[in-house]
Design a protein around this motif. Structure first.
Motif, PDB file in Angstrom:
ATOM      1  N   GLU A  34      55.852  32.242  23.228  1.00 17.18           N
ATOM      2  CA  GLU A  34      55.479  31.926  21.328  1.00 17.18           C
ATOM      3  C   GLU A  34      53.766  32.701  21.507  1.00 17.18           C
ATOM      4  O   GLU A  34      52.847  32.799  20.763  1.00 17.18           O
ATOM      5  CB  GLU A  34      54.980  30.914  20.617  1.00 17.18           C
ATOM      6  CG  GLU A  34      57.341  31.456  20.693  1.00 17.18           C
ATOM      7  CD  GLU A  34      56.863  29.670  20.263  1.00 17.18           C
ATOM      8  OE1 GLU A  34      56.755  28.361  20.356  1.00 17.18           O
ATOM      9  OE2 GLU A  34      58.345  29.474  19.284  1.00 17.18           O
ATOM     10  N   ARG A  38      51.730  35.327  19.847  1.00 20.15           N
ATOM     11  CA  ARG A  38      50.309  34.402  18.969  1.00 20.15           C
ATOM     12  C   ARG A  38      49.034  35.930  19.283  1.00 20.15           C
ATOM     13  O   ARG A  38      48.156  36.389  18.605  1.00 20.15           O
ATOM     14  CB  ARG A  38      49.991  33.464  19.365  1.00 20.15           C
ATOM     15  CG  ARG A  38      51.470  32.825  17.776  1.00 20.15           C
ATOM     16  CD  ARG A  38      50.707  31.489  17.716  1.00 20.15           C
ATOM     17  NE  ARG A  38      50.452  30.081  19.071  1.00 20.15           N
ATOM     18  CZ  ARG A  38      51.408  29.694  19.428  1.00 20.15           C
ATOM     19  NH1 ARG A  38      52.818  29.419  19.025  1.00 20.15           N
ATOM     20  NH2 ARG A  38      50.834  29.252  20.955  1.00 20.15           N
ATOM     21  N   GLU A  42      46.866  38.399  17.209  1.00 20.27           N
ATOM     22  CA  GLU A  42      46.026  37.772  16.261  1.00 20.27           C
ATOM     23  C   GLU A  42      44.729  39.579  17.144  1.00 20.27           C
ATOM     24  O   GLU A  42      43.745  39.666  16.553  1.00 20.27           O
ATOM     25  CB  GLU A  42      45.013  36.748  17.340  1.00 20.27           C
ATOM     26  CG  GLU A  42      43.661  36.552  17.280  1.00 20.27           C
ATOM     27  CD  GLU A  42      43.118  35.347  17.504  1.00 20.27           C
ATOM     28  OE1 GLU A  42      42.063  35.288  17.462  1.00 20.27           O
ATOM     29  OE2 GLU A  42      43.884  34.577  18.088  1.00 20.27           O
TER      30      GLU A  42
END
Length: 334
Positions: A34, A38, A42
């Motif tokens: 995870e 992310r 981003e």
């Protein structure tokens, strides 16, 4: 453009962990996956398209296979391997070099059957190399650093030996040398195509440029090379030596110093395809050769392309370069 390293820094993990998350080559925790995802979102990171291909093919190891005994593997060989590593290890592929007392077909079969070897890069490639034939028959992705001349064989990269020899001979001619000793490896002692190609290329270059050439073959040892030096210098009035035999060339240099002769004051020397030391201080012999790490990287890129299913065939020739280390100079006037 974001890189894998950028993703790793933002996610607080190592670059290899990012690779494992992307390819599934090793288990990772849900929390780690995870964090990595992310960071990817981003940064807008686009994973290298090789990653999914390699994961699908389960290619995790590349073996660099030598024919020679392990004692014959030197720093020059390791430079090719380092370039290959730079090309494939960022994708989670590990490069290893199985070594033994000498090449064995049974050992090669064992590597394939045990699945220790997912892909292979062959060095010391011989004409119609039997290792290439076996690996291709077993469906092992294979790339050559060298040339086997096998019809429909594995793709490869190799030095352009004709250009290499031409560079060395022209360099000496431009300095004024007209009689040159070509001290070459005994090709009957080694099946590798490279040494035969080098010998053939220097003979062709000598004829093309009208050099008064003295050709000698020499065993791979210092003493044999030292015997080529006479009290006044090189044999038959030669003022320079060109050699692809590093041990013999070291013998020539040692014998010259022992007789009070100097490089390049009394004789010039050029190494073909190999780095050779000429002094304890680390000074080297002027060399005509390829950028070995770069050639290793090109072999890695070729392997990755073949893994992707690109139609890759034939041998790509790499242009050589001359590195002047100061072991050549104009000959003394007669």
């Amino acid at each position: 453009m974001a890189t894998r390293a950028d993703v790793a820094r933002l996610a607080g993990v190592s670059p290899s962990t990012v690779t494992y998350v992307l390819t599934g080559q090793r288990p990772t925790t849900r929390a780690t996956r995870e964090r990595v995802q992310r960071a990817i979102d981003e940064l807008g990171y686009r994973p290298n398209r090789h990653a999914s291909v390699l994961a699908a093919r389960s290619v995790r190891t590349v073996g660099v296979l030598f024919r020679m005994q392990r004692s014959g593997i030197d720093a020059n060989d390791l430079e090719y391997i380092e370039g290959l590593r730079e090309s494939v290890e960022p994708l989670g592929i590990q490069v290893f070099v199985p070594v033994g007392r000498r090449y064995s077909h049974l050992a090669l079969e064992g590597l394939v059957r045990s699945r220790a070897l997912d892909a292979a890069v062959l060095m010391d490639v011989a004409p119609d190399d039997e290792r290439e034939e076996y690996l291709l028959g077993q469906g092992v992705p294979t790339v050559l650093i060298g040339t086997s001349h096998r019809s429909g064989g594995a793709p490869g990269v190799d030095a352009d030996f004709e250009q290499m020899a031409d560079l060395g001979v022209r360099h000496l001619l431009d300095l004024g040398h007209r009689r040159i000793l070509f001290l070459m490896r005994d090709v009957h002692a080694d099946r590798s195509n490279a040494y035969t190609a080098q010998s053939r290329a220097v003979r062709s270059a000598a004829r093309r440029h009208g050099v008064a050439a003295v050709f000698r073959t020499c065993p791979d040892n210092v003493i044999a090379g030292a015997r080529e030096v006479e009290p006044t210098g090189l044999p038959e009035g030669c003022t320079a030596v060109v050699s692809n035999n590093p041990h013999a060339l070291e013998g020539v240099i040692a014998a010259a110093w022992a007789r009070g002769l100097s490089l390049p004051g009394d004789l010039s020397a050029v190494s073909v395809g190999l780095t050779v030391a000429r002094a304890q201080s680390g000074d080297l012999v002027t060399e005509v050769g390829v950028d070995r790490p770069a050639l290793g990287r090109r072999a890695g890129a070729l392997l990755l392309r073949s893994l992707e299913g690109d139609p890759v065939s034939g041998v790509e020739l790499v242009a050589p370069r001359l590195i002047d280390h100061g072991s050549t100079a104009p000959p003394h006037p007669v």
